[in-house]
Design a protein around this motif. Sequence first.
Motif, PDB file in Angstrom:
ATOM      1  N   TYR A   7      87.464  82.452  84.976  1.00 42.10           N
ATOM      2  CA  TYR A   7      86.852  83.996  84.851  1.00 42.10           C
ATOM      3  C   TYR A   7      85.021  83.517  85.743  1.00 42.10           C
ATOM      4  N   VAL A   8      84.603  84.023  86.088  1.00 43.18           N
ATOM      5  CA  VAL A   8      83.059  84.442  87.037  1.00 43.18           C
ATOM      6  C   VAL A   8      82.159  85.194  86.859  1.00 43.18           C
ATOM      7  N   THR A   9      81.139  85.135  86.620  1.00 43.55           N
ATOM      8  CA  THR A   9      80.460  86.114  86.547  1.00 43.55           C
ATOM      9  C   THR A   9      79.784  86.861  87.889  1.00 43.55           C
ATOM     10  N   ALA A  10      80.567  87.996  88.242  1.00 47.10           N
ATOM     11  CA  ALA A  10      80.121  88.663  89.741  1.00 47.10           C
ATOM     12  C   ALA A  10      78.633  88.242  89.959  1.00 47.10           C
ATOM     13  N   GLY A  11      78.215  88.221  91.007  1.00 45.93           N
ATOM     14  CA  GLY A  11      76.698  88.286  91.280  1.00 45.93           C
ATOM     15  C   GLY A  11      75.801  87.152  91.173  1.00 45.93           C
ATOM     16  N   ILE A  12      76.304  86.023  90.190  1.00 49.95           N
ATOM     17  CA  ILE A  12      76.391  84.728  90.261  1.00 49.95           C
ATOM     18  C   ILE A  12      74.979  84.029  90.715  1.00 49.95           C
ATOM     19  N   THR A  13      75.913  84.215  92.098  1.00 51.07           N
ATOM     20  CA  THR A  13      74.952  83.628  93.257  1.00 51.07           C
ATOM     21  C   THR A  13      75.438  84.339  94.477  1.00 51.07           C
ATOM     22  N   PRO A  14      74.799  83.848  95.445  1.00 49.32           N
ATOM     23  CA  PRO A  14      74.805  84.518  96.967  1.00 49.32           C
ATOM     24  C   PRO A  14      76.406  85.061  97.135  1.00 49.32           C
ATOM     25  N   GLY A  15      76.863  83.708  97.218  1.00 47.69           N
ATOM     26  CA  GLY A  15      78.072  83.800  98.017  1.00 47.69           C
ATOM     27  C   GLY A  15      79.060  84.155  97.010  1.00 47.69           C
ATOM     28  N   TRP A  16      79.200  84.625  95.217  1.00 46.96           N
ATOM     29  CA  TRP A  16      79.971  84.357  94.208  1.00 46.96           C
ATOM     30  C   TRP A  16      81.365  84.734  94.498  1.00 46.96           C
ATOM     31  N   THR A  17      81.398  85.466  95.368  1.00 50.40           N
ATOM     32  CA  THR A  17      83.123  85.724  95.649  1.00 50.40           C
ATOM     33  C   THR A  17      83.847  84.218  96.645  1.00 50.40           C
ATOM     34  N   ASP A  18      82.733  83.436  97.258  1.00 50.09           N
ATOM     35  CA  ASP A  18      83.758  82.177  97.008  1.00 50.09           C
ATOM     36  C   ASP A  18      84.695  81.381  95.840  1.00 50.09           C
ATOM     37  N   LEU A  73      93.273  90.344  90.576  1.00 48.50           N
ATOM     38  CA  LEU A  73      91.962  90.722  90.129  1.00 48.50           C
ATOM     39  C   LEU A  73      91.459  91.769  89.233  1.00 48.50           C
ATOM     40  N   VAL A  74      90.866  91.182  87.782  1.00 47.65           N
ATOM     41  CA  VAL A  74      91.327  91.870  86.214  1.00 47.65           C
ATOM     42  C   VAL A  74      89.547  91.548  85.780  1.00 47.65           C
ATOM     43  N   VAL A  75      89.159  92.783  86.489  1.00 45.63           N
ATOM     44  CA  VAL A  75      87.531  93.363  85.375  1.00 45.63           C
ATOM     45  C   VAL A  75      87.065  93.550  84.112  1.00 45.63           C
ATOM     46  N   SER A  76      86.264  92.787  83.642  1.00 49.08           N
ATOM     47  CA  SER A  76      86.156  93.105  82.480  1.00 49.08           C
ATOM     48  C   SER A  76      84.796  93.201  82.516  1.00 49.08           C
ATOM     49  N   THR A  77      84.282  93.990  81.532  1.00 46.03           N
ATOM     50  CA  THR A  77      83.240  94.948  80.793  1.00 46.03           C
ATOM     51  C   THR A  77      82.564  95.991  79.512  1.00 46.03           C
ATOM     52  N   TYR A  78      81.802  96.116  79.534  1.00 45.25           N
ATOM     53  CA  TYR A  78      81.792  96.634  78.973  1.00 45.25           C
ATOM     54  C   TYR A  78      81.639  97.769  78.485  1.00 45.25           C
ATOM     55  N   ALA A 134      74.775  83.714  82.295  1.00 45.86           N
ATOM     56  CA  ALA A 134      75.470  83.906  83.408  1.00 45.86           C
ATOM     57  C   ALA A 134      74.984  85.451  83.673  1.00 45.86           C
ATOM     58  N   GLY A 135      75.103  86.059  83.098  1.00 49.47           N
ATOM     59  CA  GLY A 135      74.928  87.575  83.406  1.00 49.47           C
ATOM     60  C   GLY A 135      73.735  88.171  83.602  1.00 49.47           C
ATOM     61  N   GLN A 136      72.402  87.150  82.660  1.00 51.97           N
ATOM     62  CA  GLN A 136      71.051  88.194  83.235  1.00 51.97           C
ATOM     63  C   GLN A 136      71.258  87.068  84.760  1.00 51.97           C
ATOM     64  N   GLU A 158      89.534  86.832  86.773  1.00 54.19           N
ATOM     65  CA  GLU A 158      88.612  87.550  85.797  1.00 54.19           C
ATOM     66  C   GLU A 158      87.182  87.678  86.155  1.00 54.19           C
ATOM     67  N   VAL A 159      86.606  89.071  86.105  1.00 54.50           N
ATOM     68  CA  VAL A 159      85.496  89.166  87.116  1.00 54.50           C
ATOM     69  C   VAL A 159      84.402  89.545  86.374  1.00 54.50           C
ATOM     70  N   GLY A 160      83.555  89.287  85.681  1.00 56.80           N
ATOM     71  CA  GLY A 160      82.728  89.848  84.814  1.00 56.80           C
ATOM     72  C   GLY A 160      82.409  90.561  85.727  1.00 56.80           C
ATOM     73  N   LEU A 161      81.686  91.367  84.599  1.00 61.15           N
ATOM     74  CA  LEU A 161      80.367  92.876  85.529  1.00 61.15           C
ATOM     75  C   LEU A 161      79.274  92.298  84.902  1.00 61.15           C
ATOM     76  N   PRO A 162      78.637  92.110  85.176  1.00 59.14           N
ATOM     77  CA  PRO A 162      76.983  91.630  83.863  1.00 59.14           C
ATOM     78  C   PRO A 162      76.345  92.675  83.186  1.00 59.14           C
ATOM     79  N   PHE A 163      76.286  92.945  82.140  1.00 56.80           N
ATOM     80  CA  PHE A 163      75.725  94.267  81.500  1.00 56.80           C
ATOM     81  C   PHE A 163      74.871  93.092  80.690  1.00 56.80           C
ATOM     82  N   SER A 164      73.505  94.359  80.568  1.00 47.21           N
ATOM     83  CA  SER A 164      72.386  93.319  79.684  1.00 47.21           C
ATOM     84  C   SER A 164      72.567  93.333  78.697  1.00 47.21           C
ATOM     85  N   ASP A 165      73.746  94.311  77.580  1.00 50.04           N
ATOM     86  CA  ASP A 165      73.427  93.770  75.905  1.00 50.04           C
ATOM     87  C   ASP A 165      75.465  93.373  76.040  1.00 50.04           C
ATOM     88  N   PRO A 166      75.324  91.968  75.987  1.00 49.15           N
ATOM     89  CA  PRO A 166      77.093  91.129  76.254  1.00 49.15           C
ATOM     90  C   PRO A 166      77.700  90.853  74.428  1.00 49.15           C
TER      91      PRO A 166
END
Length: 271
Positions: A29-40, A100-105, A72-74, A54-62
């Motif tokens: 799993y990786v939290t998407a957008g965690i770093t500038p080059g996160w897709t690496d 690729l499997v996206v996870s989200t709320y 990581a999400g924050q 698994e690609v996690g979409l960051p959410f404010s209330d996980p």
Amino acid sequence: MTNPTLAAGAVERHLRARRDAGRGLLMPYVTAGITPGWTDYLRAFAAAGADAIEVGLPFSDPTLDGVTIQQAGQAALDRGASTRRVLADLSGLPDLGVPLVVSTYYNLVLHDGPREFCEALRRAGVGGLIVPDLPVHEAGELTGVAEAAGIEPALLASPSTPQARLAEIAHHSRGFVYAVSVMGTTGERTALAASAAELTGRIRRVTDRPVLLGFGISTPDQAREARRHADGVVVGAAVMRRVLDGAGPDDLKSFLMTLRQALDQECDRPR
């Protein structure tokens, strides 16, 4: 038992083929957008032998995530990560050779509506979807539009899930069934929960779909033990803790290769 060919999309066919060949499945799993080059990190995961990512979409209330994934999400949100930006990043990727499997709320799904959300996933090259706060008895609309868009929704099962409900979860899942090893949030643990074996055994009685075990798996020994019960493992907090500590893609590749080796050793063990 579910017909093994019933509504098996690309994610499920991919995982089934690898499982049926005797391979233990690995989904980091990786939290998407965690770093500038996160897709690496995605490229590194594939190179390390991941069978899905698994690609996690960051959410404010996980609500289902522990401290590590919350942090990581924050961090990703602070960098300006959003669903549209994440999917744009994914759209620019070459084929990684694994789904690729996206996870989200569910709030993020509702923002644009289930149909548009799932169609956007497909356009970005995503094949599967995990929505941990959506119970099976409320999942009908999403699972229907997801399948119409070519997205395979995997539902979660926990140690407290009654057997009849497990059967319903397995029936409505596509791709795989996500077995939650403990009643609690995500996070690293010192040992695999005893409830994991019982849960995966109960799931296997109602479906032939791949069963991936998650929540707390963070070491090669835990991955090896989990493989004795499930078809594979989901590894999230252990990956993201390393990212938060500054680990780069090559560091994560090395870590995941130790899990890959452990899963392969368990598969080679005489039965």
